[in-house]
Enzyme design. Sequence first.
Site, PDB file in Angstrom:
ATOM      1  N   ALA A  58       0.817  -1.215   0.000  1.00  0.00           N
ATOM      2  CA  ALA A  58       0.000   0.000   0.000  1.00  0.00           C
ATOM      3  C   ALA A  58       0.853   1.268   0.000  1.00  0.00           C
ATOM      4  O   ALA A  58       0.430   2.294  -0.529  1.00  0.00           O
ATOM      5  CB  ALA A  58      -0.944  -0.007   1.198  1.00  0.00           C
ATOM      6  N   ILE A  84      -4.336  -4.149   7.232  1.00  0.00           N
ATOM      7  CA  ILE A  84      -4.991  -4.730   8.403  1.00  0.00           C
ATOM      8  C   ILE A  84      -4.104  -4.445   9.610  1.00  0.00           C
ATOM      9  O   ILE A  84      -2.910  -4.764   9.600  1.00  0.00           O
ATOM     10  CB  ILE A  84      -5.211  -6.243   8.220  1.00  0.00           C
ATOM     11  CG1 ILE A  84      -6.064  -6.495   6.962  1.00  0.00           C
ATOM     12  CG2 ILE A  84      -5.869  -6.843   9.463  1.00  0.00           C
ATOM     13  CD1 ILE A  84      -6.127  -7.946   6.528  1.00  0.00           C
ATOM     14  N   ALA A  87       0.133  -5.589  15.486  1.00  0.00           N
ATOM     15  CA  ALA A  87       0.500  -5.302  16.873  1.00  0.00           C
ATOM     16  C   ALA A  87       1.391  -4.071  17.024  1.00  0.00           C
ATOM     17  O   ALA A  87       1.634  -3.621  18.136  1.00  0.00           O
ATOM     18  CB  ALA A  87       1.201  -6.512  17.474  1.00  0.00           C
ATOM     19  N   THR A  88       1.866  -3.510  15.906  1.00  0.00           N
ATOM     20  CA  THR A  88       2.773  -2.360  15.986  1.00  0.00           C
ATOM     21  C   THR A  88       2.144  -1.137  15.336  1.00  0.00           C
ATOM     22  O   THR A  88       1.078  -1.212  14.725  1.00  0.00           O
ATOM     23  CB  THR A  88       4.106  -2.672  15.276  1.00  0.00           C
ATOM     24  OG1 THR A  88       3.862  -2.780  13.867  1.00  0.00           O
ATOM     25  CG2 THR A  88       4.733  -3.954  15.805  1.00  0.00           C
ATOM     26  N   HIS A  90       3.135   0.306  12.735  1.00  0.00           N
ATOM     27  CA  HIS A  90       3.387   0.271  11.294  1.00  0.00           C
ATOM     28  C   HIS A  90       2.116   0.560  10.495  1.00  0.00           C
ATOM     29  O   HIS A  90       2.127   1.331   9.532  1.00  0.00           O
ATOM     30  CB  HIS A  90       3.967  -1.100  10.921  1.00  0.00           C
ATOM     31  CG  HIS A  90       4.331  -1.239   9.491  1.00  0.00           C
ATOM     32  ND1 HIS A  90       3.550  -1.928   8.593  1.00  0.00           N
ATOM     33  CD2 HIS A  90       5.400  -0.777   8.800  1.00  0.00           C
ATOM     34  CE1 HIS A  90       4.130  -1.881   7.407  1.00  0.00           C
ATOM     35  NE2 HIS A  90       5.246  -1.193   7.504  1.00  0.00           N
ATOM     36  N   ARG A 129     -15.631  -6.196   3.665  1.00  0.00           N
ATOM     37  CA  ARG A 129     -15.624  -5.079   2.720  1.00  0.00           C
ATOM     38  C   ARG A 129     -15.148  -5.486   1.326  1.00  0.00           C
ATOM     39  O   ARG A 129     -15.060  -4.665   0.438  1.00  0.00           O
ATOM     40  CB  ARG A 129     -14.750  -3.953   3.288  1.00  0.00           C
ATOM     41  CG  ARG A 129     -15.439  -3.261   4.443  1.00  0.00           C
ATOM     42  CD  ARG A 129     -14.478  -2.572   5.392  1.00  0.00           C
ATOM     43  NE  ARG A 129     -15.204  -1.909   6.470  1.00  0.00           N
ATOM     44  CZ  ARG A 129     -15.748  -2.541   7.522  1.00  0.00           C
ATOM     45  NH1 ARG A 129     -15.654  -3.851   7.644  1.00  0.00           N
ATOM     46  NH2 ARG A 129     -16.388  -1.858   8.449  1.00  0.00           N
TER      47      ARG A 129
END
Length: 155
Positions: A58, A84, A87-88, A90, A129
């Site tokens: 992306a 998506i 846990a970080t 980013h 979606r």
Amino acid sequence: MNIKTIEGNLSAKDSKFAIVTSRFNDFIGGRLVEGALDCIVRHDGSEENIAIYKCPGAFEVPMVAKKLAQSGKWDAVIAIGVLIRGATAHFDYIAAEATKGIAQASLECGVPISFGVLTTDTIEQAIERAGTKAGNKGWDAASAAIEMVNLYKQM
């Protein structure tokens, strides 16, 4: 009052569309691309007037979208990707930069670049979606691109 209102219609006839999509999370992004293609064809677009460009992720989508918009070959560019949350942090950085980059490219190039990049908290939300519960956001991005092409033609 006699004010004229101008809107774009949903005819893709004779219009040329570039779709840029990221390979990352392609199992969902591919469904978004299918939705975009279906939308264009159902609105009288021709497969000969569509090209799909694949980039790594992306973050690269805005760069490719801008290059395509600058080329003069396309009436609109449809930007597709799937982010998506993990846990970080980013996710937050990539989502923000992809969003800003696509908007900036569209403003700078004068060619409609529609936004079909999912930014979801869970894989389930992304799947919803991409053609299940919440429609197909690829279709929605293509629909917006078609309408903008026709609005631009009236300016």
